[in-house]
Design a protein around this motif. Structure first.
Motif, PDB file in Angstrom:
ATOM      1  N   ARG A   1       0.822  -1.214   0.000  1.00  0.00           N
ATOM      2  CA  ARG A   1       0.000   0.000   0.000  1.00  0.00           C
ATOM      3  C   ARG A   1       0.857   1.265   0.000  1.00  0.00           C
ATOM      4  O   ARG A   1       0.375   2.332  -0.392  1.00  0.00           O
ATOM      5  CB  ARG A   1      -0.937   0.016   1.210  1.00  0.00           C
TER       6      ARG A   1
ATOM      7  N   ASN B   1       1.832   2.702  -3.811  1.00  0.00           N
ATOM      8  CA  ASN B   1       1.037   3.676  -4.573  1.00  0.00           C
ATOM      9  C   ASN B   1       0.467   4.765  -3.661  1.00  0.00           C
ATOM     10  O   ASN B   1      -0.515   5.403  -3.977  1.00  0.00           O
ATOM     11  CB  ASN B   1      -0.077   3.001  -5.375  1.00  0.00           C
ATOM     12  N   ARG B   2       1.123   4.937  -2.535  1.00  0.00           N
ATOM     13  CA  ARG B   2       0.761   5.998  -1.582  1.00  0.00           C
ATOM     14  C   ARG B   2      -0.667   5.863  -1.073  1.00  0.00           C
ATOM     15  O   ARG B   2      -1.305   6.855  -0.734  1.00  0.00           O
ATOM     16  CB  ARG B   2       1.008   7.388  -2.196  1.00  0.00           C
TER      17      ARG B   2
ATOM     18  N   LEU C   1       8.783   8.619  -5.678  1.00  0.00           N
ATOM     19  CA  LEU C   1       7.324   8.724  -5.555  1.00  0.00           C
ATOM     20  C   LEU C   1       6.914   9.611  -4.384  1.00  0.00           C
ATOM     21  O   LEU C   1       5.789  10.086  -4.318  1.00  0.00           O
ATOM     22  CB  LEU C   1       6.696   7.339  -5.367  1.00  0.00           C
TER      23      LEU C   1
ATOM     24  N   VAL D   1       0.466   9.678  -8.570  1.00  0.00           N
ATOM     25  CA  VAL D   1       1.110   8.387  -8.351  1.00  0.00           C
ATOM     26  C   VAL D   1       0.093   7.257  -8.513  1.00  0.00           C
ATOM     27  O   VAL D   1       0.354   6.248  -9.171  1.00  0.00           O
ATOM     28  CB  VAL D   1       1.740   8.331  -6.940  1.00  0.00           C
ATOM     29  N   ARG D   2      -1.098   7.459  -7.931  1.00  0.00           N
ATOM     30  CA  ARG D   2      -2.101   6.393  -7.975  1.00  0.00           C
ATOM     31  C   ARG D   2      -2.655   6.204  -9.377  1.00  0.00           C
ATOM     32  O   ARG D   2      -3.185   5.146  -9.695  1.00  0.00           O
ATOM     33  CB  ARG D   2      -3.230   6.704  -6.989  1.00  0.00           C
TER      34      ARG D   2
ATOM     35  N   GLN E   1      -0.698   6.283 -11.941  1.00  0.00           N
ATOM     36  CA  GLN E   1       0.343   5.511 -12.635  1.00  0.00           C
ATOM     37  C   GLN E   1       0.436   4.083 -12.119  1.00  0.00           C
ATOM     38  O   GLN E   1       0.907   3.204 -12.817  1.00  0.00           O
ATOM     39  CB  GLN E   1       1.710   6.184 -12.432  1.00  0.00           C
ATOM     40  N   ILE E   2       0.071   3.888 -10.858  1.00  0.00           N
ATOM     41  CA  ILE E   2       0.231   2.585 -10.224  1.00  0.00           C
ATOM     42  C   ILE E   2      -1.149   2.087  -9.792  1.00  0.00           C
ATOM     43  O   ILE E   2      -1.728   2.585  -8.830  1.00  0.00           O
ATOM     44  CB  ILE E   2       1.190   2.683  -9.021  1.00  0.00           C
TER      45      ILE E   2
ATOM     46  N   MET F   1      -4.213  -0.571  -8.535  1.00  0.00           N
ATOM     47  CA  MET F   1      -4.298  -1.476  -7.391  1.00  0.00           C
ATOM     48  C   MET F   1      -5.579  -2.297  -7.435  1.00  0.00           C
ATOM     49  O   MET F   1      -6.643  -1.804  -7.789  1.00  0.00           O
ATOM     50  CB  MET F   1      -4.253  -0.675  -6.090  1.00  0.00           C
TER      51      MET F   1
ATOM     52  N   PRO G   1      -1.748   1.516 -16.445  1.00  0.00           N
ATOM     53  CA  PRO G   1      -0.784   1.953 -15.431  1.00  0.00           C
ATOM     54  C   PRO G   1       0.607   1.376 -15.708  1.00  0.00           C
ATOM     55  O   PRO G   1       0.765   0.484 -16.535  1.00  0.00           O
ATOM     56  CB  PRO G   1      -1.362   1.361 -14.147  1.00  0.00           C
TER      57      PRO G   1
ATOM     58  N   ALA H   1      -7.591   4.662  -5.249  1.00  0.00           N
ATOM     59  CA  ALA H   1      -6.538   3.917  -5.921  1.00  0.00           C
ATOM     60  C   ALA H   1      -6.560   4.148  -7.424  1.00  0.00           C
ATOM     61  O   ALA H   1      -5.572   3.901  -8.108  1.00  0.00           O
ATOM     62  CB  ALA H   1      -6.674   2.421  -5.616  1.00  0.00           C
TER      63      ALA H   1
ATOM     64  N   GLY I   1      -6.803   7.015  -8.566  1.00  0.00           N
ATOM     65  CA  GLY I   1      -6.271   8.357  -8.733  1.00  0.00           C
ATOM     66  C   GLY I   1      -7.341   9.424  -8.622  1.00  0.00           C
ATOM     67  O   GLY I   1      -7.298  10.428  -9.314  1.00  0.00           O
TER      68      GLY I   1
END
Lengths: 259, 329
Positions: free
Chosen positions: A48, A51-52, A73, A83-84, A86-87, A89, A168, B216, B218
């Motif tokens: 966790r 991706n912050r 990051l 960031v989220r 790009q990554i 979850m 992502p 998540a 974004g």
């Protein structure tokens, strides 16, 4: 697409409680990296923080450096929202938006990036993502039904489709199969094998057979005791971890002597 | 989902095998008391309705010319429906104004408490809002009449001068502004706490799972609220607004103290002496009524009862319309 992650000297806190200490590892692009370890060892906390999402919890913070293809990051100028994007979850329990249709669920992330998208473009993204998640054939005739009308395994693949719709750089999966039956689990595992052609994948799993089946690299986390921080014990190629680990604790864990 | 071509399975239900489960005393007591409570509320409701109908009946039955002769404040040549019509209009108008003002504010306050404010501030802030609900409506009436009205007058005058071409804001603005808009604003403050409290509870119940799903992807805080919180809370917020509307429809004292009454189908919000609401009308007229006059007032009460019932049914219908997408499944 598919970038590498470098983690160095990562300490993760919940307020004053040090949950994970001193993690340093490299996650290769276009491969599957599995995190294994007993409950409470901090593997979910680590994923966790990649991706912050960790800092969403009040009081949670990290020390150390996490870099995506060399870009920090947690840099001062970095927006966690970017960031989220790009990554991606995928969570432990399938969480499609219940008020949205299957179609709307898939493009939910795209809608955040650019509000105006032609219907044709949206349909294309939906088909590509659902095909990518091996779900297209099952849902193509009912894209306007609510996402919650699907079975658990289908919902989880819908969540994967939603995550890959935004293309992502990295895909994080936090125990994606723990709420699913064996057949759905198999479908997800097959999917992971396909997705690693294009994405960097990190997966947390409690199931050691699963880690052995799907991953290229395996990282074993452990903690000395309750209230102690979790630590990365060792990380290596998956075959090596499961056949000839270099640490005694790893061998004890994978051979089922504890955990 | 509507299935039309389904073979009619419901016509021949399979013979149910009834296995009697053993009855435990605790179950029996609880089931009885729950049933009794449910039946009791129905009896009370029926009793109120029966009382209203029985007492309103003489007014309904009496010929309209006779009625206007015997009830002096009814006005020359006014029929019973001609009397209650403007009152219904005034009641609904005041309540709608209150709802239009209070709902957005309440949603904002509730979101601030549930998703923006630091936890400690949020708790005490919530208490303060709840305190608003504890203030008696007479006090609201005093506040509206003595403090709020002088403050509102310049604003109303500005509205009448600059937006007077819109019929709603046609001048001249009354001074003091004992108008339906003032009453609506006072009512808005009164229904704010109930809408806020219910909305806040609903917002707080948004599954973390869905909030994290949007984060998540974004989503910013506001986007997360739009994607996960508001859709989840939609039906709850509508219920909250309807609770507020119910209170605004039935509010008596504050309206009686603030509004200068009139009996017109008037949409002039800034002019006094245009509208009146049913409950305040009953309160003001009751001391000078007797006999048939009381029956007329009770008839207006019956109408108010029916409006409130309708509002609640409407709310149910709105809430159930998209139940499939509500997240309840």
């Amino acid at each position: 697409m598919a970038k590498r992650l470098d983690i160095s000297d990562l300490n993760i806190y919940y307020s004053d409680f040090l949950a994970v200490e001193g993690v340093t590892m490299a996650i290769e692009p276009r491969s599957v990296t599995a995190f294994i370890g007993p409950s409470g060892c901090g593997k979910s906390t680590v994923i966790r923080s990649l991706n912050r999402m960790h800092e969403v919890i009040p009081g949670a913070r990290i020390e150390g450096r996490i870099a995506l293809d060399g870009e920090d990051l947690y840099g001062r100028e970095v927006d966690p929202v970017r960031v989220r994007r790009q990554i991606g979850m995928v969570f432990q329990r399938p969480n499609p938006f219940p008020t949205m249709s299957i179609h709307a669920n898939v493009i939910a992330g795209m809608r955040l990036n650019n509000k105006r998208m032609s219907k044709a473009a949206a349909d294309e993204v939906v088909e590509r993502s659902l095909r990518g998640a091996n779900l297209w054939n099952e849902v193509k005739d009912r894209l306007n039904r609510p996402g919650s009308s699907l079975s658990g395994g289908q919902q989880q693949r819908l969540c994967i489709a939603r995550a890959i719709a935004v293309q992502p750089d990295v895909l994080l999966m936090d125990e994606p199969c723990s709420a699913l039956d064996p057949i759905s689990t198999l479908a997800i595992e097959d999917l992971i094998g396909e997705l690693k052609q294009e994405y960097t994948i990190v997966i947390v799993t409690h199931n050691m057979q699963q880690a052995a089946r799907v991953s290229d690299q395996t990282a074993f986390f452990n903690l000395a005791g309750v209230g102690q921080p979790g630590k990365l014990i060792e990380m290596d190629a998956t075959e090596k971890i499961f056949s000839n680990p270099s640490k005694k604790a790893t061998e004890d864990y994978i051979s089922g002597r504890f955990g | 989902m509507t299935t039309t071509g389904e073979p009619a399975t419901s016509t021949t239900p399979p013979a149910k095998q009834r296995t009697r489960t053993p009855q435990r005393p605790g179950d029996i007591v609880f089931s009885f008391s729950a049933k009794a409570a449910g039946v009791l509320i129905l009896i009370i409701l029926a009793a109120v309705a029966a009382f209203l109908v029985a007492q309103a009946w003489p007014a309904i039955q009496t010929d309209s010319t006779e009625l206007s002769e015997r009830v002096h404040w009814l006005g020359q040549g006014r029929t019973l429906l001609g009397y209650v019509g403007p009152l219904v209009f005034g009641t609904v108008l005041a309540a709608l104004i209150a709802l239009l003002i209070a709902t957005p504010v309440a949603i904002g306050v509730a979101l601030f408490i549930s998703h923006y404010a630091p936890r400690r501030l949020a708790t005490s802030f919530g208490y303060v809002i709840d305190l608003l609900a504890a203030i008696p409506s007479v006090v609201y009436g005093l506040w509206g009449a003595l403090w709020l009205m002088p403050k509102l007058f310049p604003a109303f005058q500005w509205l009448a001068d600059n937006l007077g071409f819109i019929p709603l804001f046609a001048g001249p603005a009354g001074d003091p502004p004992r108008t339906i808009l003032t009453a609506g604003i006072v009512l808005a403050v009164m229904i704010l706490p109930i809408i806020t409290a219910v909305s806040r509870e609903v917002f707080l119940q948004t599954p973390t799972l869905h909030e994290e799903a949007s984060l998540a992807l974004g989503a910013t805080r506001w986007e997360m609220i739009r994607m996960a919180v508001l859709p989840f809370a939609r039906s709850g917020v509508i219920s909250a607004a309807m609770l507020g509307l119910g209170r605004a429809l039935g509010e008596t004292m504050a309206v009686a103290m603030v509004l200068s009454p009139g009996l017109a189908y008037s949409i002039f919000l800034l002019q006094p002496g245009q509208q009146q609401n049913i409950a305040a009308n009953i309160a003001l007229k009751f001391p000078e009524s007797s006999g048939l006059g009381v029956n007329v007032l009770i008839f207006t009460g019956l109408v108010l009862f029916l409006i409130t019932l309708l509002v609640n049914m409407l709310a149910r219908w709105i809430v159930s319309r998209r139940a499939e997408f509500s997240g309840a499944n």
